[in-house]
Design a protein around this motif. Structure first.
Motif, mmCIF file in Angstrom:
data_model
loop_
_atom_site.group_PDB
_atom_site.id
_atom_site.type_symbol
_atom_site.label_atom_id
_atom_site.label_comp_id
_atom_site.label_asym_id
_atom_site.label_seq_id
_atom_site.Cartn_x
_atom_site.Cartn_y
_atom_site.Cartn_z
ATOM 1 N N LEU A 70 0.834 -1.210 0.000
ATOM 2 C CA LEU A 70 0.000 0.000 0.000
ATOM 3 C C LEU A 70 0.868 1.259 0.000
ATOM 4 C CD1 LEU A 70 -2.841 -0.992 2.486
ATOM 5 C CD2 LEU A 70 -3.016 -0.699 0.012
ATOM 6 N N THR A 71 1.959 1.242 0.741
ATOM 7 C CA THR A 71 2.865 2.389 0.778
ATOM 8 C C THR A 71 3.474 2.638 -0.600
ATOM 9 O OG1 THR A 71 3.362 1.952 3.097
ATOM 10 C CG2 THR A 71 4.920 3.343 1.911
ATOM 11 N N ALA A 72 3.897 1.562 -1.279
ATOM 12 C CA ALA A 72 4.474 1.698 -2.613
ATOM 13 C C ALA A 72 3.438 2.246 -3.597
ATOM 14 C CB ALA A 72 5.001 0.345 -3.094
ATOM 15 N N GLY A 123 2.866 5.954 -2.939
ATOM 16 C CA GLY A 123 3.991 6.731 -3.464
ATOM 17 C C GLY A 123 3.905 6.903 -4.967
ATOM 18 N N ALA A 124 3.558 5.821 -5.663
ATOM 19 C CA ALA A 124 3.419 5.890 -7.118
ATOM 20 C C ALA A 124 2.287 6.843 -7.503
ATOM 21 C CB ALA A 124 3.169 4.502 -7.695
ATOM 22 N N ALA A 125 1.173 6.803 -6.778
ATOM 23 C CA ALA A 125 0.046 7.695 -7.065
ATOM 24 C C ALA A 125 0.444 9.155 -6.835
ATOM 25 C CB ALA A 125 -1.157 7.332 -6.191
ATOM 26 N N ALA A 126 1.228 9.423 -5.786
ATOM 27 C CA ALA A 126 1.661 10.793 -5.513
ATOM 28 C C ALA A 126 2.572 11.310 -6.623
ATOM 29 C CB ALA A 126 2.377 10.850 -4.158
ATOM 30 N N ILE A 127 3.482 10.465 -7.094
ATOM 31 C CA ILE A 127 4.382 10.862 -8.194
ATOM 32 C C ILE A 127 3.578 11.134 -9.462
ATOM 33 C CG2 ILE A 127 6.219 10.027 -9.726
ATOM 34 C CD1 ILE A 127 7.362 8.591 -7.215
ATOM 35 N N PHE A 128 2.643 10.245 -9.754
ATOM 36 C CA PHE A 128 1.791 10.418 -10.938
ATOM 37 C C PHE A 128 1.017 11.728 -10.838
ATOM 38 C CE2 PHE A 128 -2.319 9.912 -13.044
ATOM 39 C CZ PHE A 128 -1.894 9.681 -14.351
ATOM 40 N N ALA A 129 0.426 12.000 -9.679
ATOM 41 C CA ALA A 129 -0.359 13.229 -9.483
ATOM 42 C C ALA A 129 0.522 14.464 -9.643
ATOM 43 C CB ALA A 129 -1.023 13.212 -8.107
ATOM 44 N N TYR A 130 1.735 14.431 -9.133
ATOM 45 C CA TYR A 130 2.650 15.558 -9.254
ATOM 46 C C TYR A 130 2.933 15.869 -10.722
ATOM 47 C CZ TYR A 130 6.953 18.254 -9.177
ATOM 48 O OH TYR A 130 7.900 19.213 -9.404
ATOM 49 N N PHE A 131 3.309 14.830 -11.497
ATOM 50 C CA PHE A 131 3.622 15.047 -12.909
ATOM 51 C C PHE A 131 2.385 15.458 -13.707
ATOM 52 C CE2 PHE A 131 7.448 12.507 -11.929
ATOM 53 C CZ PHE A 131 8.386 13.441 -12.340
#
Length: 146
Positions: free
Chosen positions: A124-126, A129-137
């Motif tokens: 879930l943590t991984a 993190g991937a969702a946060a990176i995607f949202a940022y970009f």
């Protein structure tokens, strides 16, 4: 022992001399925390590198310890078995049933220890993190510049 048949070919006596780090192995099992399904015996869960057991080479992960210095481990709690090991003295004689194929409640053997695994929380943590990176970009790309 717990209703199973043992061949004398699979039973060995192993004498170990306690080293600076003890006997050099960990145990699991007991009547209060069965490690093998329908068996309350005491089993070797880990052999510590450079410990007395590793240097001797005969005791292996998954072996069942039947007795220590002639005292049977049958029908003992895990804590009682640990106490017998702690008070066994410097020279310790183990009666051991060598590992057979059994249905274990937990991992045994080197391949089980080296198998990569992630907890549900780690997964879930991984993903978070991937969702946060995607949202940022996504936000950077969709932002209008004036």
């Amino acid at each position: 022992m717990n209703g199973s048949l043992h061949s004398s070919d699979n039973m060995v006596d192993i004498k170990l001399r306690r080293g600076p780090a003890g006997l050099g192995f960990n145990i699991v099992g007991g009547v209060d925390q069965q490690y093998v399904v329908n068996d309350s015996g005491i089993y070797v869960s880990k052999i510590k590198e450079d410990g007395a057991a590793a240097l001797d080479g005969r005791l292996q992960e998954g072996d069942k310890i039947l007795a220590i210095n002639g005292v049977t481990l049958e029908d003992r709690t895990h804590k009682a078995a640990v106490e017998l090991f702690r008070t066994a003295g410097e020279d310790v004689e183990l009666r051991v049933l060598k590992k057979l194929s059994r249905h274990m409640n937990g991992p045994t053997g080197p391949q089980a220890e080296h198998r990569p695994s992630m907890s549900h929380l780690g997964i879930l943590t991984a993903l978070a993190g991937a969702a946060a990176i995607f949202a940022y970009f996504y936000m950077q790309h969709s932002r209008k510049h004036f």
